[in-house]
Design a protein around this motif. Structure first.
Motif, PDB file in Angstrom:
ATOM      1  N   SER A 121       0.814  -1.212   0.000  1.00 49.97           N
ATOM      2  CA  SER A 121       0.000   0.000   0.000  1.00 49.97           C
ATOM      3  C   SER A 121       0.847   1.262   0.000  1.00 49.97           C
ATOM      4  O   SER A 121       2.043   1.250   0.312  1.00 49.97           O
ATOM      5  CB  SER A 121      -0.927   0.011   1.220  1.00 49.97           C
ATOM      6  N   VAL A 122       0.190   2.375  -0.322  1.00 44.95           N
ATOM      7  CA  VAL A 122       0.836   3.679  -0.303  1.00 44.95           C
ATOM      8  C   VAL A 122       1.378   3.978   1.087  1.00 44.95           C
ATOM      9  O   VAL A 122       2.457   4.561   1.235  1.00 44.95           O
ATOM     10  CB  VAL A 122      -0.159   4.772  -0.742  1.00 44.95           C
ATOM     11  N   TRP A 123       0.639   3.589   2.117  1.00 41.73           N
ATOM     12  CA  TRP A 123       1.070   3.869   3.485  1.00 41.73           C
ATOM     13  C   TRP A 123       2.416   3.229   3.785  1.00 41.73           C
ATOM     14  O   TRP A 123       3.304   3.855   4.344  1.00 41.73           O
ATOM     15  CB  TRP A 123      -0.002   3.367   4.463  1.00 41.73           C
TER      16      TRP A 123
ATOM     17  N   ARG B 172       5.163   4.834   0.989  1.00 40.85           N
ATOM     18  CA  ARG B 172       5.384   6.276   1.071  1.00 40.85           C
ATOM     19  C   ARG B 172       5.677   6.728   2.506  1.00 40.85           C
ATOM     20  O   ARG B 172       6.639   7.463   2.748  1.00 40.85           O
ATOM     21  CB  ARG B 172       4.148   7.005   0.533  1.00 40.85           C
TER      22      ARG B 172
ATOM     23  N   SER C  24      -0.922  13.038   7.893  1.00 41.44           N
ATOM     24  CA  SER C  24      -1.104  12.513   6.535  1.00 41.44           C
ATOM     25  C   SER C  24      -0.939  11.002   6.515  1.00 41.44           C
ATOM     26  O   SER C  24      -1.690  10.284   5.833  1.00 41.44           O
ATOM     27  CB  SER C  24      -0.079  13.158   5.595  1.00 41.44           C
ATOM     28  N   ALA C  25       0.033  10.504   7.275  1.00 39.99           N
ATOM     29  CA  ALA C  25       0.255   9.064   7.345  1.00 39.99           C
ATOM     30  C   ALA C  25      -0.945   8.360   7.956  1.00 39.99           C
ATOM     31  O   ALA C  25      -1.371   7.298   7.492  1.00 39.99           O
ATOM     32  CB  ALA C  25       1.516   8.766   8.150  1.00 39.99           C
TER      33      ALA C  25
ATOM     34  N   SER D  73      -3.703   8.166   5.465  1.00 40.81           N
ATOM     35  CA  SER D  73      -3.399   7.145   4.466  1.00 40.81           C
ATOM     36  C   SER D  73      -3.630   5.744   5.026  1.00 40.81           C
ATOM     37  O   SER D  73      -4.174   4.867   4.345  1.00 40.81           O
ATOM     38  CB  SER D  73      -1.946   7.289   4.010  1.00 40.81           C
ATOM     39  N   ARG D  74      -3.215   5.532   6.277  1.00 42.28           N
ATOM     40  CA  ARG D  74      -3.401   4.205   6.884  1.00 42.28           C
ATOM     41  C   ARG D  74      -4.874   3.860   6.988  1.00 42.28           C
ATOM     42  O   ARG D  74      -5.280   2.727   6.728  1.00 42.28           O
ATOM     43  CB  ARG D  74      -2.754   4.177   8.265  1.00 42.28           C
TER      44      ARG D  74
ATOM     45  N   PHE E 158      -5.974   2.970   3.345  1.00 43.49           N
ATOM     46  CA  PHE E 158      -5.381   1.838   2.632  1.00 43.49           C
ATOM     47  C   PHE E 158      -5.166   0.588   3.477  1.00 43.49           C
ATOM     48  O   PHE E 158      -4.936  -0.481   2.924  1.00 43.49           O
ATOM     49  CB  PHE E 158      -4.034   2.254   2.025  1.00 43.49           C
TER      50      PHE E 158
END
Length: 415
Positions: free
Chosen positions: A187-189, A192, A380-381, A384-385, A388
């Motif tokens: 995932s992006v999390w 990134r 932001s993290a 995202s979590r 995702f």
């Protein structure tokens, strides 16, 4: 990510104050075998073991639960430290079931870390052939440099750092020898925000796992300003005739402190990382201590370093160094006894944890711009979590379970 082990609830229910003090005393005995652990001035719980000579004495051993000691040592990844510290203890002074459990843990650690070293050598070859700039983090190579022993803590994964620009190339090189990205870390999390991916290779009866990193701290705690610097400053160690890259001595201390801060943020036991902080710092001269402190400040990690150093002082006794003197100011509102329990026994219901934003404020040096940047990154993290990631219950693998007396004490790898 915080993973609440099943033993947390059991240890929380029984209290286990004597066993926590017992583990602390063993660790102090490991690091200072000729020092009377009770004479060290601190307001942490009184240790159970006294080392007045080569033969320590243990008071109250019959009241100590071997199951609880085993769980506390396993969760903190310090079981082998206890095994070595207790070798000189008089016969009958240690809970009867504990030596056998510790020996079993040691043998399984040796098997796990030997496999990890073999995996590291194969990974080293393929990344060099692919001209990927990389360095090994933690694991058996670091343990040998710190303790003269590759088998102090179990390492189930091979941790590698590459630059963000080299991340995809490193991943492709690992795929060439059979590793594939684990589904949970696609995932992006993960890629990134955590800056890592788990890669797994099934090899008959066992799976080999690589943690491929391009970042060195999770959102919520300050990250190094120059992660690529860990690559530039790397050194080499010889393993079976091959030169393998590992982070510098100064960066080993910083990374250990980063791991302490991460565990503190997640409210996980971290005595094993605190031991690494002490082992790293104890090798430094006074001039080198100042150099490391300056280096940490350049990385934006001065207060992260001080947290690790203060944790080492409350767990293992004050080192009486320039770094120790500086460390007393970090999170000063938390007294030594509470900080000690936050390190070794964070499951205790009595602990009054500081809010995470307050910890981040201190670790950012109380600098508003740095704090806002790190807080924004953490927010932001988290968003995202939530988008995702799906929550999952993580259970220890049955093959990793070692039972002792009334408690389960599974063999967990170094993460």
């Amino acid at each position: 990510m915080a993973v609440q082990d099943g033993s947390y609830e059991r240890l929380r229910a029984v209290g286990c104050a004597d066993e926590v003090a017992y583990v602390q005393a063993c660790l102090r005995l490991f690091f200072a075998p000729g020092v009377n652990a009770i004479d060290i001035h601190t307001d942490t719980p009184a240790p159970t073991i006294s080392a007045i000579s080569a033969a320590p004495t243990i008071s109250g051993a019959p009241t100590i639960s071997a199951a609880n000691v085993a769980d506390i040592a396993r969760l903190n990844k310090v079981a082998v430290f206890l095994l070595k510290a207790l070798k000189s203890a008089p016969i009958g002074a240690v809970p009867p079931e504990l030596p056998a459990w510790l020996d079993t843990y040691r043998r399984r650690t040796m098997s796990m870390n030997a496999a990890c070293i073999g995996d590291s050598m194969a990974i080293d070859r393929v990344l060099r052939e692919s001209r990927v700039d990389f360095v090994f983090l933690k694991g058996p190579l670091q343990q040998h440099l710190l303790y003269g022993d590759h088998f102090m803590k179990p390492s189930g994964d091979v941790d590698i750092l590459v630059s963000p620009a080299g991340f995809a190339r490193a991943r492709d090189a690992l795929r060439a020898i059979g590793y594939e990205v684990a589904g949970k870390s696609r995932s992006v999390w993960w890629v990134r925000f955590l800056g890592e991916q788990h890669m797994v290779r099934e090899d008959g009866a066992r799976a080999s796992t690589v943690d491929l990193h391009h970042r060195l701290q999770q959102p919520g705690s300050p990250s190094p300003r120059d992660t690529d610097g860990f690559l530039r400053r790397k050194r080499e160690v010889m393993v079976a005739g091959a030169a393998m890259p590992i982070i510098s001595a100064a960066d080993t201390l910083l990374l250990s402190a980063i791991s302490v801060a991460k565990a503190f943020f997640n409210r996980e036991p971290c005595a094993g990382y605190v031991c690494d902080v002490r082992a790293s710092a104890s090798r430094l001269s006074e001039a080198e201590q100042q150099t490391v402190l300056d280096h940490a400040a350049e990385q934006g990690l001065a207060d992260t370093l001080l947290l690790g150093l203060r944790a080492a002082d409350v767990l293992l006794g004050a080192a009486g160094t320039m770094l120790s003197d500086r460390a007393t100011r970090i999170l000063a509102r938390i007294d030594n006894a509470d900080l000690f329990h936050m390190v070794v026994a964070p499951w205790l219901a009595s602990l009054r944890w500081p809010q995470r934003r307050h910890v981040l404020w201190e670790l950012c040096g109380r600098e508003p711009v740095r704090y806002l940047a790190e807080a924004g990154w953490a927010a932001s993290a988290d968003l995202s979590r939530r988008i995702f990631e799906r929550p999952a219950t993580i259970e220890p693998a049955r093959s990793e379970m070692i039972k002792i007396v009334r408690g389960a004490a599974n063999h967990a790898s170094e993460r």
